[in-house]
Scaffold this active site. Structure first.
Site, PDB file in Angstrom:
ATOM      1  N   HIS A 180       6.966  -0.331  -5.890  1.00  0.00           N
ATOM      2  CA  HIS A 180       7.178   0.989  -5.305  1.00  0.00           C
ATOM      3  C   HIS A 180       8.637   1.396  -5.504  1.00  0.00           C
ATOM      4  O   HIS A 180       9.497   0.579  -5.822  1.00  0.00           O
ATOM      5  CB  HIS A 180       6.827   0.974  -3.816  1.00  0.00           C
ATOM      6  CG  HIS A 180       5.359   0.892  -3.566  1.00  0.00           C
ATOM      7  ND1 HIS A 180       4.801   1.040  -2.314  1.00  0.00           N
ATOM      8  CD2 HIS A 180       4.318   0.676  -4.402  1.00  0.00           C
ATOM      9  CE1 HIS A 180       3.480   0.919  -2.385  1.00  0.00           C
ATOM     10  NE2 HIS A 180       3.164   0.693  -3.645  1.00  0.00           N
ATOM     11  N   GLU A 221      11.007   2.203  -3.486  1.00  0.00           N
ATOM     12  CA  GLU A 221      11.975   1.529  -2.635  1.00  0.00           C
ATOM     13  C   GLU A 221      12.283   0.119  -3.146  1.00  0.00           C
ATOM     14  O   GLU A 221      13.450  -0.323  -3.130  1.00  0.00           O
ATOM     15  CB  GLU A 221      11.449   1.438  -1.192  1.00  0.00           C
ATOM     16  CG  GLU A 221      11.174   2.791  -0.554  1.00  0.00           C
ATOM     17  CD  GLU A 221       9.722   3.234  -0.703  1.00  0.00           C
ATOM     18  OE1 GLU A 221       9.172   3.752   0.278  1.00  0.00           O
ATOM     19  OE2 GLU A 221       9.161   3.051  -1.812  1.00  0.00           O
ATOM     20  N   GLY A 253     -22.507  20.844 -19.452  1.00  0.00           N
ATOM     21  CA  GLY A 253     -23.222  22.093 -19.645  1.00  0.00           C
ATOM     22  C   GLY A 253     -23.591  22.757 -18.333  1.00  0.00           C
ATOM     23  O   GLY A 253     -23.177  22.332 -17.248  1.00  0.00           O
TER      24      GLY A 253
END
Length: 334
Positions: free
Chosen positions: A44, A46, A262
């Protein structure tokens, strides 16, 4: 904090994790270290900044664009790491909207760290708006793309559909397709149109970013189908239920789906309330008959019409591209 937000912008999207930036600042205002999250499974923001700071983190202030997490997933709690490193103050922008990760501010308070939240919160929330929306829904976001004539036809009565729109529209479609982590069609589209579903640049080469090619439906996909020609795998979801399909994609870490199926598949997602954005490419042409862009939605009176709110309108070559969102989806976001 603006520097933390700028760092966060370098993070990947789509990704199962939010984009986060962190700046560690000494008491005298010196920037000691920086970091940003580089995608699920990586440190992360930090942690990346703390590793760069080393022993210098003690006594510093950490500016983070998202509330430090308090849970253990692929990495440990960032709140605990900041406290252990001796950071004395944490300033964050957005509170974590993920119920599995929130609580970092309380942990930091309990550890004796001074915490200030809500600094540039709106800017931080805008940066991760699509991620937060997916977390709130517990499913990937779905963008339905279609091309049609002004009278709403996506193919002529003999089934031909190439090309309704011009080169500029097709290039724009490929550019947007490359920003999603999956492109989804039904088996009917694979069997009828034999698409490659890759993202390509105008000269025909593959784009650097390629979405996962996903086909849903009960019928087999022939080994000779061109959908197998691109890089990476093809995921075949043997279901006709949009909710089941999205649940499986969410479990695989996919967060942003580009729906190019579709009219039958489009109608299934719309009636289930599972379309978050619409990109309509409209050609200045008329067919008068042929396949409609979407099948029956069960609407029999104008009072029940499904309203969209326009986000943006652009001209692309001779075509018009409209980006819109279902009105009920816009109301939920407000």
């Amino acid at each position: 904090m603006r520097r933390a937000l700028h760092l966060a912008e370098a993070g990947p999207w789509p990704d199962r994790n939010p984009r986060v930036g962190c700046v560690i600042v000494a008491p005298d205002g010196e920037v000691v270290a920086e970091g940003h999250h580089r995608g699920a499974g990586t440190p992360h923001a930090e942690i990346e900044a703390l590793r760069a700071a080393g022993s210098r983190a003690g006594g510093c202030t950490a500016y983070v664009s998202l509330e430090p997490c308090a849970h253990t997933g692929l990495t440990g709690p960032c709140a605990d790491a900041l406290a252990r490193a001796g950071v004395t103050r944490v300033v964050f922008a957005q509170s974590d909207p993920n119920p599995d990760a929130t609580g970092g501010a309380e942990r930091l308070h309990a550890a004796g760290v001074d915490v200030i939240g809500g600094v540039l919160a709106e800017e931080a929330a805008a940066l991760n708006a699509r991620w937060a929306r997916g977390v709130a829904l517990s499913r990937p976001l779905v963008t339905w793309k279609f091309a049609a004539t002004l009278d709403g036809r996506s193919a002529a009565s003999d089934g031909t559909s190439q090309w309704l729109t011009g080169e500029a529209s097709r290039a724009d479609t490929h550019e947007l397709r490359a920003t999603r982590d999956a492109v989804l069609v039904g088996t009917g589209t694979v069997l009828a149109d034999d698409p490659r579903l890759t993202a390509r640049v105008p000269d025909g080469r593959l784009a650097a970013q390629q979405p996962l090619r996903v086909v849903m439906g009960l019928r087999d996909v022939p080994a000779s189908a061109r959908v197998h020609d691109g890089p990476g795998d093809v995921l075949h979801l043997r279901t006709r239920d949009p909710e089941v399909a999205l649940k499986e994609l969410w479990g695989k870490g996919l967060r942003d789906v580009w729906l190019e199926g579709g009219p039958t598949l489009a109608a299934a997602f719309i009636t289930a309330g599972l379309v978050d954005d619409v990109y309509a490419y409209l050609a200045p042409a008329l067919l008068g008959s042929g396949r409609a862009a979407v099948d029956d939605l069960g609407i029999t009176t104008i009072a029940d019409v499904r309203r969209l709110e326009v986000v943006d309108v652009q001209t692309l070559g001779g075509d018009v591209r409209m980006h819109a969102r279902p009105a009920d989806r816009v109301a939920e976001e407000k």
